[in-house]
Write a protein that holds these residues in place. Structure first.
Motif, short mmCIF file in Angstrom:
data_model
loop_
_atom_site.label_atom_id
_atom_site.label_comp_id
_atom_site.label_asym_id
_atom_site.label_seq_id
_atom_site.Cartn_x
_atom_site.Cartn_y
_atom_site.Cartn_z
N PRO A 96 21.98 26.91 47.37
CA PRO A 96 21.87 25.79 46.42
C PRO A 96 22.25 26.24 45.01
N GLY A 97 22.96 25.38 44.28
CA GLY A 97 23.35 25.71 42.90
C GLY A 97 24.35 26.86 42.82
N HIS A 98 25.09 27.09 43.90
CA HIS A 98 26.01 28.24 44.01
C HIS A 98 27.11 28.15 42.94
N ASP A 99 27.17 29.12 42.05
CA ASP A 99 28.21 29.14 41.01
C ASP A 99 29.57 29.43 41.65
N ARG A 100 30.58 28.60 41.35
CA ARG A 100 31.89 28.70 42.01
C ARG A 100 32.65 29.98 41.66
N ARG A 101 32.73 30.24 40.38
CA ARG A 101 33.63 31.35 40.00
C ARG A 101 33.10 32.04 38.75
N TYR A 102 33.15 33.38 38.77
CA TYR A 102 32.90 34.18 37.56
C TYR A 102 34.15 35.00 37.27
N ALA A 103 34.45 35.15 36.00
CA ALA A 103 35.52 36.08 35.57
C ALA A 103 35.15 36.52 34.17
N ILE A 104 35.43 37.77 33.87
CA ILE A 104 35.02 38.34 32.58
C ILE A 104 36.23 38.77 31.77
N ASP A 105 36.25 38.35 30.52
CA ASP A 105 37.24 38.85 29.57
C ASP A 105 36.58 40.03 28.83
N TRP A 106 36.99 41.26 29.19
CA TRP A 106 36.35 42.43 28.57
C TRP A 106 37.22 43.04 27.46
N SER A 107 38.06 42.19 26.82
CA SER A 107 38.97 42.74 25.80
C SER A 107 38.23 43.26 24.57
N LYS A 108 37.06 42.66 24.25
CA LYS A 108 36.31 43.18 23.08
C LYS A 108 35.83 44.61 23.37
N ALA A 109 35.32 44.84 24.57
CA ALA A 109 34.85 46.19 24.92
C ALA A 109 36.01 47.18 24.95
N LYS A 110 37.17 46.71 25.37
CA LYS A 110 38.35 47.59 25.38
C LYS A 110 38.76 47.94 23.94
N ARG A 111 38.83 46.90 23.12
CA ARG A 111 39.29 47.06 21.74
C ARG A 111 38.32 47.91 20.92
N GLU A 112 37.03 47.58 21.01
CA GLU A 112 36.06 48.23 20.11
C GLU A 112 35.47 49.52 20.66
N LEU A 113 35.44 49.65 22.00
CA LEU A 113 34.76 50.83 22.58
C LEU A 113 35.72 51.72 23.36
N GLY A 114 36.91 51.21 23.66
CA GLY A 114 37.84 51.96 24.52
C GLY A 114 37.46 51.87 25.99
N TYR A 115 36.70 50.81 26.34
CA TYR A 115 36.29 50.63 27.75
C TYR A 115 37.48 50.25 28.62
N GLN A 116 37.54 50.85 29.81
CA GLN A 116 38.60 50.53 30.77
C GLN A 116 38.13 50.99 32.15
#
Ligand code: NAD
Ligand code: DAU
Length: 337
Positions: free
Chosen positions: A275-295
């Motif tokens: 019940p209440g199943h969320d259809r889709r998740y997607a994450i924009d992690w560009s801030k973490a890439k830009r500011e922290l160098g996350y990849q």
């Protein structure tokens, strides 16, 4: 540095403790965990004799226990939570008590102890759902819209963390993170449930039409992201952390696992939807890439293969986890499948 990890006997917390002791060997780590059904000290066998590691059994809802564990702590990484959406649908009380009230108790203790940083581990589920095929992704500005009791309780905890920063000046950072997978994940979650059911010759329950999409993040990439947020993240900021998947739906994911294990697709069983199943998740992690160098380091397919191998090589671990109370939960959730 002394670091307090709440919920360190769970899936991500135990991976984080291994990561931290490998990369910051001179730090001291205190693991504060209630050992609910999801907490498992077997995950930490390799470090239990490390003089830099200490386990304290306690409930984050207990102010005295938390205050004691907070003594001399420089940094808190707060994982402890009830984490499974399906269990929050069966009963929301422990979710509110631990995720909301427990977080407030840990915040109070951290404030009193004047810690240098409080990092709160949260979820992308607080943002609600995205339409299938839309190409949209959650980012740090996405408005909150939690749709199940678990995500509502995590949203409550996020608001408290931000309020303690704004009101009391507690030096916080927050991460909203995608679906994690990897070693030591409790087999109530889709990936370890599918792998272990297939290895036992049991069906794999797929909810609804199976066309639900998650953003999959390998747990070690998540641990590295937390390290980056602690060292380079700005106090008061939120970072969205995701993986390298591009809209892999649950059915495709289960078929990938079936292929990796050399099993048959007839194991797929469509069951009643969540019940209440969320259809889709997607994450924009560009801030973490830009500011922290996350990849993220590797592709989803590479990490999925190594995850399947881990469960193949650690059958004792998951067979023990799947005995006892797990069986009762499984019957309640899935009937006699
Ligand atoms: P988990 O369920 O595997 O582990 C939770 C741990 O917290 C367990 O060791 C449990 O014993 C402990 N715990 C629960 N209630 C407690 C209490 N009252 N006091 C002290 N300890 C308590 O969870 P996980 O998957 O490792 O998730 C860890 C954190 O990351 C959670 O806050 C979760 O919301 C968040 N998160 C998880 C994911 C994911 O995909 N697993 C994704 C994003 C965010
Ligand atoms: O997005 C981050 C969240 O990811 C975390 O905050 C949660 O702690 C974590 O549990 C996870 O939540 P999900 O509900 O997305 O994960 P779960 O593994 O339960 O389900 C993943 C998808 O698979 C979801 O669309 C539901 C579906 N599913 C799940 C199970 C357990 C099935 O189809 N069959 C199942 O038996």
């Amino acid at each position: 540095m002394k670091i307090l990890v709440t919920g360190g006997a769970g899936f991500i917390g135990s991976n984080f403790i291994h990561y931290w002791l490998q990369h910051h060997a001179s730090d001291r780590v205190v693991n504060f965990d209630k050992l609910t059904y999801a907490g498992n000290l077997e995950n930490l066998k390799a470090v239990e004799k490390n003089p830099h590691y200490q386990f304290v059994r306690g409930d984050i809802g207990d102010p005295e226990g938390v205050a004691k564990a907070m003594s001399g702590v420089d940094v808190v990484v707060h994982f402890a939570a009830e984490s499974h959406v399906d269990r929050s649908i069966l009963g929301a009380t422990p979710f509110v008590l631990t995720n909301v009230v427990g977080t407030q108790v840990v915040l109070d203790a951290a404030l009193k102890a004047k810690v240098q940083r409080f990092h709160h581990v949260s979820t992308d589920e607080v943002f609600g759902q995205l339409p299938l095929g839309s190409g949209e992704a959650f980012n740090e500005e996405t408005p909150y819209n939690p749709r199940n009791p678990y995500s509502a309780s995590k949203a409550g905890s996020d608001h408290l963390v931000r309020a303690y920063h704004a009101t009391h000046g507690l030096p916080v950072t927050i991460s909203n993170t995608a679906n994690n997978y990897g070693p030591y994940q409790f087999p109530e979650k889709l990936i370890p449930l599918a792998i272990t059911n297939l290895m036992e010759g049991k069906p794999v329950p797929v909810y609804g039409d199976g066309k639900y999409v998650r953003d999959w993040l390998y747990v070690t990439d998540h641990c590295r992201a937390i390290d980056l947020m602690l060292s380079k993240g700005k106090v008061g900021e939120t970072y969205c952390i995701g993986g390298l998947t591009q809209d892999v739906n649950n059915l495709t994911l289960v078929k990938k696992i079936i292929a990796l294990l050399g099993k048959d697709e007839s194991a797929i069983t469509f069951v009643k939807d969540r019940p209440g199943h969320d259809r889709r998740y997607a994450i924009d992690w560009s801030k973490a890439k830009r500011e922290l160098g996350y990849q993220p380091k590797h592709s989803f397919d590479e990490y999925l293969e190594s995850t399947v191998h881990w469960y193949q090589e650690n059958q004792d671990w998951w067979q023990r986890v799947k005995s006892g109370a797990y069986q009762q939960y499984y019957r309640e959730q899935y009937g006699n499948r």
